[in-house]
Scaffold this motif. Sequence first.
Motif, PDB file in Angstrom:
ATOM      1  N   VAL A  95      39.472  47.405  42.167  1.00 50.05           N
ATOM      2  CA  VAL A  95      38.662  48.545  41.727  1.00 50.05           C
ATOM      3  C   VAL A  95      37.242  48.089  41.383  1.00 50.05           C
ATOM      4  O   VAL A  95      36.262  48.702  41.825  1.00 50.05           O
ATOM      5  CB  VAL A  95      39.319  49.262  40.526  1.00 50.05           C
ATOM      6  CG1 VAL A  95      38.358  50.238  39.865  1.00 50.05           C
ATOM      7  CG2 VAL A  95      40.586  49.977  40.972  1.00 50.05           C
ATOM      8  N   TYR A  96      37.119  47.011  40.618  1.00 50.06           N
ATOM      9  CA  TYR A  96      35.788  46.515  40.262  1.00 50.06           C
ATOM     10  C   TYR A  96      35.010  46.081  41.508  1.00 50.06           C
ATOM     11  O   TYR A  96      33.824  46.390  41.633  1.00 50.06           O
ATOM     12  CB  TYR A  96      35.870  45.365  39.256  1.00 50.06           C
ATOM     13  CG  TYR A  96      36.333  45.802  37.892  1.00 50.06           C
ATOM     14  CD1 TYR A  96      35.669  46.818  37.207  1.00 50.06           C
ATOM     15  CD2 TYR A  96      37.424  45.211  37.278  1.00 50.06           C
ATOM     16  CE1 TYR A  96      36.088  47.223  35.954  1.00 50.06           C
ATOM     17  CE2 TYR A  96      37.852  45.608  36.026  1.00 50.06           C
ATOM     18  CZ  TYR A  96      37.186  46.620  35.372  1.00 50.06           C
ATOM     19  OH  TYR A  96      37.596  47.031  34.130  1.00 50.06           O
ATOM     20  N   ALA A  97      35.660  45.380  42.413  1.00 51.24           N
ATOM     21  CA  ALA A  97      34.980  44.919  43.637  1.00 51.24           C
ATOM     22  C   ALA A  97      34.478  46.100  44.460  1.00 51.24           C
ATOM     23  O   ALA A  97      33.331  46.090  44.936  1.00 51.24           O
ATOM     24  CB  ALA A  97      35.922  44.054  44.463  1.00 51.24           C
ATOM     25  N   VAL A  98      35.304  47.123  44.619  1.00 47.97           N
ATOM     26  CA  VAL A  98      34.909  48.289  45.413  1.00 47.97           C
ATOM     27  C   VAL A  98      33.736  49.013  44.769  1.00 47.97           C
ATOM     28  O   VAL A  98      32.737  49.325  45.433  1.00 47.97           O
ATOM     29  CB  VAL A  98      36.110  49.247  45.608  1.00 47.97           C
ATOM     30  CG1 VAL A  98      35.660  50.602  46.129  1.00 47.97           C
ATOM     31  CG2 VAL A  98      37.136  48.630  46.542  1.00 47.97           C
ATOM     32  N   PHE A  99      33.817  49.276  43.488  1.00 49.66           N
ATOM     33  CA  PHE A  99      32.769  50.065  42.836  1.00 49.66           C
ATOM     34  C   PHE A  99      31.478  49.279  42.609  1.00 49.66           C
ATOM     35  O   PHE A  99      30.388  49.856  42.648  1.00 49.66           O
ATOM     36  CB  PHE A  99      33.289  50.727  41.562  1.00 49.66           C
ATOM     37  CG  PHE A  99      34.066  51.960  41.878  1.00 49.66           C
ATOM     38  CD1 PHE A  99      33.420  53.167  42.071  1.00 49.66           C
ATOM     39  CD2 PHE A  99      35.433  51.910  42.040  1.00 49.66           C
ATOM     40  CE1 PHE A  99      34.122  54.307  42.411  1.00 49.66           C
ATOM     41  CE2 PHE A  99      36.149  53.040  42.371  1.00 49.66           C
ATOM     42  CZ  PHE A  99      35.492  54.242  42.559  1.00 49.66           C
ATOM     43  N   ILE A 100      31.577  47.991  42.399  1.00 46.42           N
ATOM     44  CA  ILE A 100      30.360  47.175  42.316  1.00 46.42           C
ATOM     45  C   ILE A 100      29.680  47.131  43.679  1.00 46.42           C
ATOM     46  O   ILE A 100      28.455  47.291  43.787  1.00 46.42           O
ATOM     47  CB  ILE A 100      30.675  45.762  41.776  1.00 46.42           C
ATOM     48  CG1 ILE A 100      31.040  45.847  40.292  1.00 46.42           C
ATOM     49  CG2 ILE A 100      29.506  44.806  42.008  1.00 46.42           C
ATOM     50  CD1 ILE A 100      31.610  44.570  39.706  1.00 46.42           C
ATOM     51  N   SER A 101      30.461  46.958  44.736  1.00 45.23           N
ATOM     52  CA  SER A 101      29.900  46.953  46.096  1.00 45.23           C
ATOM     53  C   SER A 101      29.265  48.291  46.436  1.00 45.23           C
ATOM     54  O   SER A 101      28.163  48.350  46.992  1.00 45.23           O
ATOM     55  CB  SER A 101      30.984  46.631  47.128  1.00 45.23           C
ATOM     56  OG  SER A 101      31.528  45.374  46.894  1.00 45.23           O
ATOM     57  N   LEU A 102      29.949  49.375  46.105  1.00 49.35           N
ATOM     58  CA  LEU A 102      29.429  50.714  46.391  1.00 49.35           C
ATOM     59  C   LEU A 102      28.161  50.993  45.582  1.00 49.35           C
ATOM     60  O   LEU A 102      27.198  51.567  46.103  1.00 49.35           O
ATOM     61  CB  LEU A 102      30.498  51.769  46.104  1.00 49.35           C
ATOM     62  CG  LEU A 102      30.154  53.210  46.440  1.00 49.35           C
ATOM     63  CD1 LEU A 102      29.791  53.369  47.907  1.00 49.35           C
ATOM     64  CD2 LEU A 102      31.336  54.112  46.081  1.00 49.35           C
ATOM     65  N   ALA A 103      28.141  50.575  44.332  1.00 49.11           N
ATOM     66  CA  ALA A 103      26.945  50.771  43.500  1.00 49.11           C
ATOM     67  C   ALA A 103      25.765  49.999  44.079  1.00 49.11           C
ATOM     68  O   ALA A 103      24.655  50.534  44.187  1.00 49.11           O
ATOM     69  CB  ALA A 103      27.222  50.337  42.063  1.00 49.11           C
ATOM     70  N   TYR A 104      26.003  48.762  44.482  1.00 46.51           N
ATOM     71  CA  TYR A 104      24.932  47.947  45.056  1.00 46.51           C
ATOM     72  C   TYR A 104      24.415  48.562  46.354  1.00 46.51           C
ATOM     73  O   TYR A 104      23.205  48.714  46.544  1.00 46.51           O
ATOM     74  CB  TYR A 104      25.420  46.515  45.304  1.00 46.51           C
ATOM     75  CG  TYR A 104      24.392  45.674  46.012  1.00 46.51           C
ATOM     76  CD1 TYR A 104      23.304  45.141  45.316  1.00 46.51           C
ATOM     77  CD2 TYR A 104      24.482  45.435  47.377  1.00 46.51           C
ATOM     78  CE1 TYR A 104      22.344  44.385  45.967  1.00 46.51           C
ATOM     79  CE2 TYR A 104      23.520  44.688  48.035  1.00 46.51           C
ATOM     80  CZ  TYR A 104      22.461  44.170  47.326  1.00 46.51           C
ATOM     81  OH  TYR A 104      21.498  43.431  47.980  1.00 46.51           O
ATOM     82  N   ALA A 105      25.321  48.920  47.244  1.00 47.26           N
ATOM     83  CA  ALA A 105      24.916  49.491  48.535  1.00 47.26           C
ATOM     84  C   ALA A 105      24.187  50.820  48.347  1.00 47.26           C
ATOM     85  O   ALA A 105      23.180  51.079  49.014  1.00 47.26           O
ATOM     86  CB  ALA A 105      26.142  49.679  49.432  1.00 47.26           C
ATOM     87  N   SER A 106      24.664  51.644  47.445  1.00 49.48           N
ATOM     88  CA  SER A 106      24.027  52.946  47.239  1.00 49.48           C
ATOM     89  C   SER A 106      22.653  52.781  46.590  1.00 49.48           C
ATOM     90  O   SER A 106      21.737  53.558  46.876  1.00 49.48           O
ATOM     91  CB  SER A 106      24.924  53.866  46.412  1.00 49.48           C
ATOM     92  OG  SER A 106      25.160  53.329  45.133  1.00 49.48           O
ATOM     93  N   TRP A 107      22.497  51.799  45.732  1.00 51.48           N
ATOM     94  CA  TRP A 107      21.187  51.523  45.145  1.00 51.48           C
ATOM     95  C   TRP A 107      20.206  51.105  46.245  1.00 51.48           C
ATOM     96  O   TRP A 107      19.052  51.529  46.258  1.00 51.48           O
ATOM     97  CB  TRP A 107      21.315  50.433  44.082  1.00 51.48           C
ATOM     98  CG  TRP A 107      20.052  50.229  43.313  1.00 51.48           C
ATOM     99  CD1 TRP A 107      19.134  49.230  43.484  1.00 51.48           C
ATOM    100  CD2 TRP A 107      19.555  51.054  42.265  1.00 51.48           C
ATOM    101  NE1 TRP A 107      18.105  49.388  42.601  1.00 51.48           N
ATOM    102  CE2 TRP A 107      18.329  50.500  41.845  1.00 51.48           C
ATOM    103  CE3 TRP A 107      20.026  52.200  41.636  1.00 51.48           C
ATOM    104  CZ2 TRP A 107      17.568  51.060  40.830  1.00 51.48           C
ATOM    105  CZ3 TRP A 107      19.261  52.756  40.628  1.00 51.48           C
ATOM    106  CH2 TRP A 107      18.051  52.185  40.234  1.00 51.48           C
TER     107      TRP A 107
END
Length: 184
Positions: A95-107
């Motif tokens: 969960v942390y890996a997915v949401f950290i990756s998504l937050a970074y990519a969306s930023w």
Amino acid sequence: MLWLRKALHRLLEVVTVGLLVTLAGIVVAAVVARYVFNASLPWYDEVASVILAWITYYGAALAALRRGHIGFSGLVLSFGRTGRILAFLFSELVVYAVFISLAYASWYVLGIMAGETLVSLDWVSLQFTQSVVPIGCALFILAQILSSPEAWARVLAGRDVEEEEIEQEIAKARAGLSDRERGQ
């Protein structure tokens, strides 16, 4: 940490309900415009889509805080203590890996959208409308962190959140029944 969890819970409830009410108001306005005034709101589809996305992200963070997302608790609870612990730790890391990756990519994508606007409302920037993705991811991560101690305790005890909720509702029903019996 409990006060922060309660404050975040309240904030996410208020924001999510506010967005739902706003979306309902926009839908009603669009229906009235169409059927009463025989006109359409040119911005309706675009704005309603944006608000629906916002509801999704803020609602997902609220569900994470409640640990209300779909899970496999029956499977996890069938494991021994060590298996439950390993499954819990693995799922948390995913969960942390997915949401950290998504937050970074969306930023990163927000930077690309600089200067872009909605088609129907050229004064509303895409950076504003799409900012919900990194913000929602950050809120989801925070909610996951704040709900982890309670989830960890459940894993160690071999308890399921649904079982606890059912037991709480049964206790409330019994208490309400007892109150009514005393009143008669």
